[in-house]
Design an enzyme around this catalytic site. Sequence first.
Site: not given
Lengths: 323, 322
Positions: B56-58, B86, B128, B80
Amino acid sequence: MTDADPVRLYRTVRLIRRFEERAVELVHGGQIVGGIHPYLGQEGIAAGVCAALGADDVLAGTHRGHGHVLARGADPARMLAELCGRVTGLNAGRGGSMHAADFSLGVLGANAIVGASGAIITGAVWAHRRRGRDTVGVSFFGDGAVNEGMLLEAFNLAALWRVPVLFVCENNGYATTMPVAGAVAGSIAGRAAAFDIPAVQVDGQDPETVRVAAAAAVDRMRAGGGPELIEARTYRFDVHHTFEHAVRLDYRPPDEVTRGRARDPVRIQGERLSAVDRAAVDAEVEATLDEAVRFALASPQPDPADALAYLYASGMTARTGGG
Amino acid sequence: MPRLSYRRALTRALADELARDEGVFLLGEDVEVGASMVTTGLAKRFGSDRVRDTPLSEQAFTSFATGAALAGLRPVIEFQIPSLLFLVFEQIVNHAHKFPLMTGGQCAVPVTYLVPGSGSRTGWAGQHSDHPYSLFAHVGVVTVVPATPADAYGLLVTAIRHDDPVVVFAPAGAMDLREDVDDLTPVPLGRGRIHRFGDDVTVVAVGHLVHDALAVAEELAGQVSVEVFDPRTLYPFDIDGLTESVARTGRLVVIDDANRACGMAAEIIASVVERVRLLAPPRRVTRPDGAVLPFAPALDRAVQPSRDQLATAIHLTMKDET
């Protein structure tokens, strides 16, 4: 692959030093607009690291990025033309000081967003290796970048996927005016340790010391090792940005500046050469830069009609902004 | 004539491009298992070198993709959740998008950012449920919002082959649509599509709202002849195609499932009225200004553009004759 020749190493630091001094003059003369972040004092790091690289390797630098581009072998004339915003510049006058790039040499650009280069280089090296090359990469950044989450995420990705990236932290003691002690909890090497990335601290003022450390790391990475980190302790001899030549900011004690400037990478490497060799290099560098300045200032300005040329690699064009 | 769902159309496009071009690879969170149910089966078929789960390291994996693209590959990233855009807006805008110009044309950054399930999924609440496509149009990143399974296939294929960054929004409201599809082919960027011809008013509908617009057009058929224009690509926008439509109908209503101020609806209307003298003031149906989607289903629906609002806007523009 490593270039251990002391004369060439001296030439690189000398070239960067004199390039920067001339660039500062051109800023003061108004030929370079927007100013620059001079690499003065830090030359030994770019020179030492790039001497350890091979032709297929890639690097990305920082807003204080002229040294990395020049140490990699970019044409000083086209580099200076870029700073002067001319069409003959490395980036056709579209990038300037903070974005100078030379993809033909694997220089994926100076990058003006602090901490941004780590993930970009990690992806580039991974891609080159997937295509069967023996590429390693270098991500240069300053001490300010070690508090950017994006860089720490890149440490994790590179370590997790064993992508051979040499993370080079140029610790010059200040993020603009913020001293390391006021910004960095823990330590820089400790951040690497958290990801099981081997890290060393070296004297960034000695180009040969940097070269030896970088060469050892590159050898290990080429032999199948994952990323490594070098923290090169250095000192910025001049300003964060040339705007400080007009606006004095009071954040570095004068005696600290004097002490910092006493350890000069150009002098340290120069003393390893005979006076004759040194004079020959100096003369050649001066002639090269005389020609670079002449070339840059004689080069044409870009046509405003082409202001958004290169916006899209696909050849798409954008609507104009006029009524 | 095989029936194809929108979701499967995306899967098919990814599979076809992975098979066609060794340089294509897929990156994202839970893509190996296929948590979005779009990448299902691809890791098994193409291997984890081509279909790769990330931590989880966008920010890092978005710029990792930029670097891989600079080195000649064609990454596709799946996000996802639309709001993750953002988080990586900086990496897309400041790096991927700006590199070609800043380097004076030395490089290309062919990355596709795929967002399956953009907009409201009902009950997923504030963080979301966004539809931030106008942001990408504003900065000049190619932005597509396919409305149908065939267009989802064709636009995703084109996005992957395109030499610049492309964001592909696949609205949650369209993901379960099915249609009979004979022929799956690439769809060009910047080319709109008229789903229904009409004489009185042109309704521009974005993404899943195309289907709402078609339902309203059918409902009003006895009273108003509605043309439904689906831009498909928001940037670059098919302004020539839309101008041709509005020049015939003389009236314009835009329905856009995103916030009102500085939204696509505003841009579409401005672009048309610069070119066409309308018979009546144009109207737009959007989310409210500054909308944050509230959780409770009735509230979630209340801030999304509705068919009733569209019908009202059409009636008003018909009455507003100038």
